[in-house]
Write an enzyme that holds these catalytic residues in place. Structure first.
Site, PDB file in Angstrom:
ATOM      1  N   ALA A 145      -5.346  -7.050   3.248  1.00 13.58           N
ATOM      2  CA  ALA A 145      -4.010  -7.003   3.847  1.00 13.58           C
ATOM      3  C   ALA A 145      -4.088  -7.291   5.347  1.00 13.58           C
ATOM      4  O   ALA A 145      -4.789  -6.601   6.092  1.00 13.58           O
ATOM      5  CB  ALA A 145      -3.386  -5.630   3.607  1.00 13.58           C
ATOM      6  N   VAL A 147      -2.019  -6.719   7.573  1.00 19.94           N
ATOM      7  CA  VAL A 147      -1.449  -5.644   8.405  1.00 19.94           C
ATOM      8  C   VAL A 147      -2.305  -4.372   8.357  1.00 19.94           C
ATOM      9  O   VAL A 147      -2.010  -3.406   9.057  1.00 19.94           O
ATOM     10  CB  VAL A 147      -0.009  -5.288   7.968  1.00 19.94           C
ATOM     11  CG1 VAL A 147       0.921  -6.482   8.180  1.00 19.94           C
ATOM     12  CG2 VAL A 147       0.029  -4.822   6.520  1.00 19.94           C
ATOM     13  N   GLU A 148      -3.341  -4.377   7.542  1.00 19.72           N
ATOM     14  CA  GLU A 148      -4.183  -3.179   7.464  1.00 19.72           C
ATOM     15  C   GLU A 148      -5.558  -3.495   8.075  1.00 19.72           C
ATOM     16  O   GLU A 148      -5.643  -3.773   9.256  1.00 19.72           O
ATOM     17  CB  GLU A 148      -4.243  -2.675   6.017  1.00 19.72           C
ATOM     18  CG  GLU A 148      -2.839  -2.255   5.528  1.00 19.72           C
ATOM     19  CD  GLU A 148      -2.832  -1.638   4.145  1.00 19.72           C
ATOM     20  OE1 GLU A 148      -3.752  -0.894   3.809  1.00 19.72           O
ATOM     21  OE2 GLU A 148      -1.880  -1.916   3.392  1.00 19.72           O
ATOM     22  N   MET A 149      -6.609  -3.504   7.308  1.00 21.66           N
ATOM     23  CA  MET A 149      -7.940  -3.747   7.905  1.00 21.66           C
ATOM     24  C   MET A 149      -8.129  -5.210   8.305  1.00 21.66           C
ATOM     25  O   MET A 149      -8.959  -5.526   9.145  1.00 21.66           O
ATOM     26  CB  MET A 149      -9.026  -3.293   6.929  1.00 21.66           C
ATOM     27  CG  MET A 149      -9.061  -1.776   6.748  1.00 21.66           C
ATOM     28  SD  MET A 149     -10.140  -1.225   5.406  1.00 21.66           S
ATOM     29  CE  MET A 149     -11.752  -1.496   6.129  1.00 21.66           C
TER      30      MET A 149
END
Lengths: 355, 107
Positions: A145, A147-149
């Site tokens: 993702a 927007v994550e890691m």
């Protein structure tokens, strides 16, 4: 499946159904009549299996769990080298992050709360919106993702393949498989299957220790189960306090066209608009704030929300209605939920390979 | 001509009722968060009645290519029926409880 047209077959079938119905009634009425006694056999279905299920091709071993633990806590798997799985799923916050909604890549504010990892091993479906089927399927998701890691996989595989420590750990855990997305996911899933809460005061009370819960907590359990009172167990059902189902709770954030669609984005069925997966309540006293949008600061806030029957009625789960609860009932419910927390051994952080 | 077919399954799930003009009606029960049968074979034109016997609401839907429908959500004791007109395979689910899955083979 056989087909036939004779009366005997129909008779057997009806007799079977009558027997089944009778059994179901006995069990239900047995539990209903129970004055909620510690150790009652009719309540044993609230106990979790000692070990959670696992896929046939990923049997947990000490080597797999140890590798998974290293990967879970290693921030170098993220693009910026500063986010690990534990950034959002920290044992310091009940394997969540203590925030209303998560912070992702470069501190970006995300739309949903970080769900706890506790007892996800028992879930039949993963994520708030159910888009992942099991822990192996889920484990790589936050790396992929943006927007994550936001993992740069070329960079990550270069790092892992150049690490003597990781190469050896992968070879021990998954001999001959190499370092792949699949072996990374399997190792992390194996570690997550060790993050279990099944020895709370509630569990000990169910097993027969009548002093494990206070009188108030036992009263809370009764209200929790009673369809005419709390009606909580209708979704937070035995044994993991979840039905692995999806419900719109009528939260304030569910109003408007731009509201988070939840499960509806993956299964466009009307009742799933703004519906999210029922979380476990085990260790719930460690995982505030609550709900998928983090809008409830305390367990009492959660109880008050259900007591009023939700705020936004459009697409509200039909299981939710205004509840007839006194202040004492509400306090009893909170006390009961506090009895669902296992006293865990301290988490020992892994030493990570430097080369 | 009225036709009655009886269907006996190991799971004691699918029942047959009296149908009209060679069409039959089957019953699938939703109980303990499962459909009473995993698989049901019917003829084109037959009807399946889904009855909720759990204490909580269930839903019945399908997003199969052959037939897309949403029977909505209903409580214990209520049922919804749907007729399957075309031959093929239909995957049926409960939206609320995704582990509830069954297949209807329409011949």
């Amino acid at each position: 499946m056989k087909q036939g047209g004779n009366k005997l077959a129909r008779g057997i079938l009806l007799a079977s159904l009558v027997t089944l119905a009778a059994c179901a009634t006995t069990v239900q009425s047995g539990e209903g009549k129970t004055a909620l006694k510690a150790g009652d056999p009719n309540l044993k279905h609230w106990l979790l299996p000692d070990t959670p299920p696992y896929p046939e091709d990923n049997k947990p071993t000490a080597e797999r769990v140890a590798l998974g633990k290293q990967l879970f806590f290693d921030p170098r798997l993220s693009r910026n080298g500063n986010m690990s799985c534990a950034s959002c799923h920290s044992p310091m916050f009940g394997w969540s992050d203590g925030l209303p909604t998560a912070r992702g890549h470069n501190g970006m504010l995300l739309g949903r709360a970080s769900p706890t990892v506790i007892n996800t091993a028992y879930n039949s479906i993963q994520m708030w919106d159910g888009r992942k089927k099991d822990l192996e399927d889920q484990a790589i998701g936050p790396m992929e993702a943006s927007v994550e890691m936001n993992t740069d996989f070329n960079q990550m595989f270069r790092f892992l393949n150049n690490s003597k420590g990781y190469k050896a750990a992968f070879e021990k855990a998954y001999p001959g498989e190499g370092i792949t997305k699949q072996s990374i996911a399997r190792a992390i899933a194996s570690y997550e299957r060790t993050i279990i809460s099944n020895d709370s005061p509630f569990d000990r009370w169910i097993k027969g220790d009548e002093k494990a819960m206070t009188e108030q907590q036992v009263r809370g359990f009764k209200i929790f189960k009673d369809p005419a009172k709390g009606n909580c167990a209708i979704c937070h059902s035995a044994p993991n306090f979840t039905d692995d189902g999806f419900h719109n709770l009528g939260l304030a954030s569910s109003a408007g066209e731009d509201a988070d669609p939840g499960r509806f984005a993956h299964k466009p069925i009307k009742i799933l608009k703004g519906a999210f997966k029922t979380p476990t309540l085990r260790d719930v006293s460690l995982t505030a704030p609550y709900f998928h949008d983090g809008s409830a600061k305390t367990l009492m806030d959660v109880v008050e929300h259900y007591a009023m029957g939700g705020i936004v009625k459009e697409h509200l789960s039909p299981n939710i209605r205004k509840l007839d609860l006194t202040r004492q009932d509400k306090e009893d419910l909170v006390a009961f939920m506090e009895a669902l927390t296992t006293e865990h051994e301290p988490v020992v952080l892994p030493v990570l390979p430097l080369d | 001509m009225n036709c009655t077919r009886t269907l006996l399954s190991a799971a004691a799930g699918a029942l047959l009722f009296v149908g009209v003009a060679d069409a039959a009606e089957y019953e699938v029960v939703q109980k303990n968060k499962t459909f009473s049968v995993k698989e049901l074979t019917i003829k084109a034109g037959d009807t399946v009645k889904f009855t909720n016997e759990d204490e909580f609401f269930h839903n019945v839907f399908s997003l199969s290519d052959l037939k897309t429908f949403d029977l909505g959500s209903y409580p214990k004791g209520e049922y919804k029926s749907i007729t399957f007109d075309k031959a093929g395979k239909v995957e049926v689910e409960c939206a609320i409880h995704p582990s509830m899955l069954m297949t209807i083979n329409v011949e």
